[in-house]
Design a protein around this motif. Sequence first.
Motif, PDB file in Angstrom:
ATOM      1  N   GLY A 192       6.529 -19.608 -11.911  1.00  0.00           N
ATOM      2  CA  GLY A 192       5.663 -20.875 -12.303  1.00  0.00           C
ATOM      3  C   GLY A 192       4.288 -20.483 -12.653  1.00  0.00           C
ATOM      4  O   GLY A 192       3.688 -19.505 -12.695  1.00  0.00           O
ATOM      5  N   SER A 193       3.548 -21.571 -13.374  1.00  0.00           N
ATOM      6  CA  SER A 193       2.389 -21.316 -13.927  1.00  0.00           C
ATOM      7  C   SER A 193       1.369 -21.988 -12.949  1.00  0.00           C
ATOM      8  O   SER A 193       1.559 -22.729 -12.103  1.00  0.00           O
ATOM      9  N   ALA A 194       0.250 -21.515 -12.863  1.00  0.00           N
ATOM     10  CA  ALA A 194      -1.073 -21.643 -11.973  1.00  0.00           C
ATOM     11  C   ALA A 194      -2.118 -22.654 -12.816  1.00  0.00           C
ATOM     12  O   ALA A 194      -3.110 -23.020 -12.133  1.00  0.00           O
ATOM     13  N   ALA A 195      -1.563 -22.775 -14.020  1.00  0.00           N
ATOM     14  CA  ALA A 195      -2.829 -23.794 -14.789  1.00  0.00           C
ATOM     15  C   ALA A 195      -3.011 -25.155 -14.374  1.00  0.00           C
ATOM     16  O   ALA A 195      -1.966 -25.872 -14.165  1.00  0.00           O
ATOM     17  N   GLY A 196      -4.133 -25.124 -14.110  1.00  0.00           N
ATOM     18  CA  GLY A 196      -4.510 -26.698 -13.666  1.00  0.00           C
ATOM     19  C   GLY A 196      -4.181 -27.037 -12.381  1.00  0.00           C
ATOM     20  O   GLY A 196      -4.401 -28.060 -11.939  1.00  0.00           O
ATOM     21  N   LYS A 197      -3.921 -25.894 -11.636  1.00  0.00           N
ATOM     22  CA  LYS A 197      -3.654 -26.319 -10.149  1.00  0.00           C
ATOM     23  C   LYS A 197      -4.382 -25.188  -9.355  1.00  0.00           C
ATOM     24  O   LYS A 197      -4.792 -24.140  -9.711  1.00  0.00           O
ATOM     25  N   LEU A 198      -4.547 -25.648  -7.999  1.00  0.00           N
ATOM     26  CA  LEU A 198      -5.383 -24.901  -7.183  1.00  0.00           C
ATOM     27  C   LEU A 198      -4.503 -23.645  -6.794  1.00  0.00           C
ATOM     28  O   LEU A 198      -4.295 -23.309  -5.563  1.00  0.00           O
ATOM     29  N   LEU A 199      -4.145 -22.735  -7.594  1.00  0.00           N
ATOM     30  CA  LEU A 199      -3.289 -21.593  -7.448  1.00  0.00           C
ATOM     31  C   LEU A 199      -3.998 -20.463  -8.229  1.00  0.00           C
ATOM     32  O   LEU A 199      -4.652 -20.722  -9.108  1.00  0.00           O
ATOM     33  N   ASN A 200      -3.453 -19.352  -7.653  1.00  0.00           N
ATOM     34  CA  ASN A 200      -4.173 -18.089  -8.351  1.00  0.00           C
ATOM     35  C   ASN A 200      -5.497 -18.288  -8.438  1.00  0.00           C
ATOM     36  O   ASN A 200      -6.477 -18.138  -9.529  1.00  0.00           O
ATOM     37  N   ARG A 201      -6.139 -18.354  -7.250  1.00  0.00           N
ATOM     38  CA  ARG A 201      -7.624 -18.657  -6.914  1.00  0.00           C
ATOM     39  C   ARG A 201      -8.451 -17.313  -6.703  1.00  0.00           C
ATOM     40  O   ARG A 201      -7.977 -16.672  -6.097  1.00  0.00           O
ATOM     41  N   PRO A 202      -9.694 -17.244  -7.564  1.00  0.00           N
ATOM     42  CA  PRO A 202     -10.585 -16.116  -7.273  1.00  0.00           C
ATOM     43  C   PRO A 202     -11.227 -16.104  -5.978  1.00  0.00           C
ATOM     44  O   PRO A 202     -11.472 -17.270  -5.608  1.00  0.00           O
ATOM     45  N   TRP A 203     -11.662 -15.159  -5.187  1.00  0.00           N
ATOM     46  CA  TRP A 203     -12.807 -15.170  -4.177  1.00  0.00           C
ATOM     47  C   TRP A 203     -13.945 -15.140  -4.723  1.00  0.00           C
ATOM     48  O   TRP A 203     -14.543 -14.665  -5.648  1.00  0.00           O
ATOM     49  N   ALA A 204     -14.948 -15.896  -4.012  1.00  0.00           N
ATOM     50  CA  ALA A 204     -16.244 -15.646  -4.407  1.00  0.00           C
ATOM     51  C   ALA A 204     -17.398 -16.070  -3.331  1.00  0.00           C
ATOM     52  O   ALA A 204     -16.867 -16.384  -2.048  1.00  0.00           O
ATOM     53  N   GLN A 224       1.001  -1.030   0.184  1.00  0.00           N
ATOM     54  CA  GLN A 224       0.010  -0.165  -0.075  1.00  0.00           C
ATOM     55  C   GLN A 224       0.871   1.278  -0.211  1.00  0.00           C
ATOM     56  O   GLN A 224       1.759   1.569   0.772  1.00  0.00           O
ATOM     57  N   THR A 225       0.711   2.268  -0.945  1.00  0.00           N
ATOM     58  CA  THR A 225       1.575   3.319  -1.195  1.00  0.00           C
ATOM     59  C   THR A 225       0.743   4.745  -0.577  1.00  0.00           C
ATOM     60  O   THR A 225       1.088   5.699  -0.689  1.00  0.00           O
ATOM     61  N   GLY A 226      -0.575   4.500  -0.226  1.00  0.00           N
ATOM     62  CA  GLY A 226      -1.200   5.538   0.071  1.00  0.00           C
ATOM     63  C   GLY A 226      -2.604   5.282   0.764  1.00  0.00           C
ATOM     64  O   GLY A 226      -2.920   4.255   1.056  1.00  0.00           O
ATOM     65  N   GLU A 227      -3.126   6.227   1.475  1.00  0.00           N
ATOM     66  CA  GLU A 227      -4.532   5.989   2.314  1.00  0.00           C
ATOM     67  C   GLU A 227      -5.619   5.551   1.321  1.00  0.00           C
ATOM     68  O   GLU A 227      -5.905   6.210   0.442  1.00  0.00           O
ATOM     69  N   GLY A 228      -6.013   4.229   1.682  1.00  0.00           N
ATOM     70  CA  GLY A 228      -7.151   3.766   0.916  1.00  0.00           C
ATOM     71  C   GLY A 228      -6.814   3.283  -0.546  1.00  0.00           C
ATOM     72  O   GLY A 228      -7.616   3.460  -1.580  1.00  0.00           O
ATOM     73  N   LYS A 229      -5.633   3.202  -0.830  1.00  0.00           N
ATOM     74  CA  LYS A 229      -5.324   3.095  -2.211  1.00  0.00           C
ATOM     75  C   LYS A 229      -3.749   2.130  -2.255  1.00  0.00           C
ATOM     76  O   LYS A 229      -2.970   2.257  -1.317  1.00  0.00           O
ATOM     77  N   ILE A 230      -3.523   1.467  -3.455  1.00  0.00           N
ATOM     78  CA  ILE A 230      -2.358   0.942  -3.830  1.00  0.00           C
ATOM     79  C   ILE A 230      -1.262   1.836  -4.635  1.00  0.00           C
ATOM     80  O   ILE A 230      -0.259   1.972  -4.352  1.00  0.00           O
ATOM     81  N   ASP A 231      -2.117   2.192  -5.673  1.00  0.00           N
ATOM     82  CA  ASP A 231      -1.492   3.337  -6.472  1.00  0.00           C
ATOM     83  C   ASP A 231      -0.119   2.895  -7.190  1.00  0.00           C
ATOM     84  O   ASP A 231       0.724   3.410  -7.350  1.00  0.00           O
ATOM     85  N   LEU A 232      -0.073   1.633  -7.753  1.00  0.00           N
ATOM     86  CA  LEU A 232       0.983   1.069  -8.383  1.00  0.00           C
ATOM     87  C   LEU A 232       0.552  -0.156  -9.502  1.00  0.00           C
ATOM     88  O   LEU A 232      -0.827  -0.569  -9.328  1.00  0.00           O
ATOM     89  N   PRO A 233       0.985  -0.082 -10.583  1.00  0.00           N
ATOM     90  CA  PRO A 233       0.299  -1.178 -11.495  1.00  0.00           C
ATOM     91  C   PRO A 233       0.287  -2.653 -11.069  1.00  0.00           C
ATOM     92  O   PRO A 233       1.218  -3.202 -10.248  1.00  0.00           O
ATOM     93  N   LEU A 234      -1.052  -3.132 -11.110  1.00  0.00           N
ATOM     94  CA  LEU A 234      -1.100  -4.402 -10.344  1.00  0.00           C
ATOM     95  C   LEU A 234      -0.598  -5.650 -11.213  1.00  0.00           C
ATOM     96  O   LEU A 234      -0.653  -5.301 -12.419  1.00  0.00           O
ATOM     97  N   PRO A 235      -0.147  -6.419 -10.543  1.00  0.00           N
ATOM     98  CA  PRO A 235       0.318  -7.796 -11.084  1.00  0.00           C
ATOM     99  C   PRO A 235      -0.902  -8.537 -11.841  1.00  0.00           C
ATOM    100  O   PRO A 235      -2.013  -8.379 -11.453  1.00  0.00           O
ATOM    101  N   ALA A 236      -0.633  -9.388 -12.740  1.00  0.00           N
ATOM    102  CA  ALA A 236      -1.604 -10.144 -13.509  1.00  0.00           C
ATOM    103  C   ALA A 236      -2.622 -10.941 -12.474  1.00  0.00           C
ATOM    104  O   ALA A 236      -3.603 -10.906 -12.762  1.00  0.00           O
ATOM    105  N   ASN A 237      -1.889 -11.335 -11.323  1.00  0.00           N
ATOM    106  CA  ASN A 237      -2.752 -12.054 -10.311  1.00  0.00           C
ATOM    107  C   ASN A 237      -3.161 -11.272  -9.252  1.00  0.00           C
ATOM    108  O   ASN A 237      -3.492 -11.793  -8.182  1.00  0.00           O
ATOM    109  N   GLY A 238      -3.068  -9.874  -9.280  1.00  0.00           N
ATOM    110  CA  GLY A 238      -3.421  -9.092  -8.256  1.00  0.00           C
ATOM    111  C   GLY A 238      -4.540  -9.358  -7.541  1.00  0.00           C
ATOM    112  O   GLY A 238      -5.723  -9.257  -8.303  1.00  0.00           O
ATOM    113  N   GLY A 239      -4.968  -9.593  -6.146  1.00  0.00           N
ATOM    114  CA  GLY A 239      -6.267  -9.841  -5.838  1.00  0.00           C
ATOM    115  C   GLY A 239      -6.550 -11.227  -5.599  1.00  0.00           C
ATOM    116  O   GLY A 239      -7.530 -11.492  -4.869  1.00  0.00           O
ATOM    117  N   LEU A 240      -5.697 -12.103  -6.253  1.00  0.00           N
ATOM    118  CA  LEU A 240      -6.060 -13.489  -6.283  1.00  0.00           C
ATOM    119  C   LEU A 240      -5.382 -14.113  -4.847  1.00  0.00           C
ATOM    120  O   LEU A 240      -4.674 -13.504  -4.107  1.00  0.00           O
TER     121      LEU A 240
END
Length: 742
Positions: A421-433, A397-413
């Motif tokens: 490494g790759s997460a294809a076919g593995k229980l990795l890089n999982r989304p929240w639901a 986190q670089t500011g109050e209430g924000k990250i303010d940086l380019p997010l990685p491809a799996n940001g938030g997973l």
Amino acid sequence: MAKGKETLIADVVYQDLKPGERAPVMAIYQVGPKGDPIKQLACSKDLRIELKRNWGKLGHAVALGPDTKNPSELRRETLLLYRVESVWPRWAAQERIYISSDNWRSWFYETICVSGTVEWCPPPWPWPGSLGQIVLPLPFPLPPWPPAECLPICDGVVEIYERVCCCSDWLDIDPRIDVIIPILEELICWPKFPIPKPPCPPDPFPPGPFPPGPGPDPSPIDIGRDLLRGFKLHDATINPAEGQPPSERLVRDHYALQKLSRVEASRYVKERAYLWPLICSCTTKKVGEAPLGPGGTFDFCYERPLQFVIRGRKCTTTYAYKVKQWIFNQWITIYDGLAADEYFTKDDPADITTHHFWAVPCGDPPPPPVPEDGLKPFVLLQEVGSTNSHHMVSPVQTGEGKIDLPLPANGGLVFPPPSGGSAAGKLLNRPWAQRLNLRLYIHPGMEALGAHYYRISTVRCDALGNPLWGATPQPLAGPVAWRRWVYGGASSTPTIATDVLGPNSVTFAGQPQNALYKIPYWDVNRLWLSGQFHHYWETPSGANGQHLLLLEIFDVNGERMKPLAAPATSPGKAVDFCFLRWTDPLVTEDVPFAELAHLFWVDNLACYADIVDVRQGGVESADICQFLTGTETSQFSVGFRAFHTKGPVLEPFMLNYRLWYTRGLSGSGTIEIGNQNRPPSLGAGPPAESSSLSFGAMLDGEPKCSFAVNLRVLAKHTNGYGGRITQYDRYDQIAVALEIGP
């Protein structure tokens, strides 16, 4: 001397009482028809006791015994019974009551303490209910292999039962050995299967798992239909909440006794008092209850008369336990040592294991690592469900209430793969639901600093991890209540009380602060149950994508508190604490802002599964009814679609897909397995063509047969608990007939 014709005061004389030796306090009790003491009539004082002749009218007899507040605890064997009319002339003449040393020495009380731990372990195979946990077409339950971790049971009450067993003297070759092995076999061979049950295994530790342990995703296996029906019937007719597996200790004893000579077996049982209840005369009573403490531990102490010795007999005391938990707003017994014939001596700590279907393990994880200074109170997001927050891909986190940086491809997973490494076919890089259970860690020292409320808000964010233009954080405002133990009252069993944490509204400096929740600090007056969460986030199905989750702390007046390191321009009063971001199992990082932000990638979209057509030699056909005739080498395939529309590049939120066939009443095989979207164009363009199989391989010697072709597409989605959210899986199935023509 006599006080009157109907009353006298007599001396109590204890035979062989040595100078300076302490004498017990004697009492006289009214007894019932069976000799059980029901009421205390008098108690000795300074070796004298007052006697009354009219006691003879109370019933059959009176009894002399040790003084106790609860006569029902006395054993009849320790009492001296008298008919008042028969002994009154002697008492009146002697003005003394003589008590032999064999009797009065057993009237002293001793303090007995027992202790133990309770834990839940995954049920052994086979166990009712396990079949339903396996995704077909694997048609039988699997044991945990390697063994799954056992977890302590915290929120519960242990009932303690004392069993006194008396056996005649043991012989070198004792005839009771002939009956104990059949008794053990009856106890350990369980449950009553609706299919023919194999004999009990001769070795309680068979080498290797059976059936074979699962791989990344179990393959369809061809087994006999009768066996499959038997397992399904077993799963449907035995209630997993009833009964329990046998004691592992009894299984070991059964195995050991079978290998010993009769002399060795006699010695083996003689040295293990917990086996005596199986072959000796016993009495059992409940002596108390104890709450389970942190880590699933308990201890209990009580007083009882010293145990007496009967010539020619040997007596021993063992203990059995029942464990209850408050589940579904009622007390449910999750372990019954009486039913399992599992007993422990007072010097043998009771290591209790339950496999009960509804048992709830301790819900509070270990505390996170402390900051480097080790002293400053801190606040962090500890868990989502049962997943520690250091597994999240939440950038700095670089500011109050924000990250303010380019997010990685799996940001938030959650559960990122190793670097590169790759997460294809593995229980990795999982989304929240779905619903996310949020647990905070608010250091106990925050209470002394005045922290009284917390607030959690969410807001959609952009590719830099900043709130979308015009979007404002929305507080989570649903009700949150915590349960706690309450001790006291007429019952020894604790009760459950509920305290509402929020939402609360407090006005500070003329501005209302809404959706505030009381911080549930723990102390001796607030014995919170374990496993409770600070809030619940119902992730929005209509707003899939990346969100910020924001945490704030307030004092009792509703004024926001911020760390000393936060910018001076941020609203709130500066207090000497810190927000932390958990980045590694052993590492936390300081967040020098007035609110703590975490990135979540939410996705509530399902996978897609569709078998579009059937193909012979690559020629597609979408006819409703398919009857294909060919040669042994004719090739069979299908056109299909299996995909999920979201996820990082080449890592869709689809875990994998599987195409397989089932032949007639028996036989199956895999057509294709993959973890990339098929076709890459998803719902557009032509479908993908599967791998092909020959007619001969599929028919396996049959001239013709009907087939079911199945497509299963599994999703990666998680709500923070170990398993997948299977509601986002999708399935499809078609039927086709194959024939090898002339």
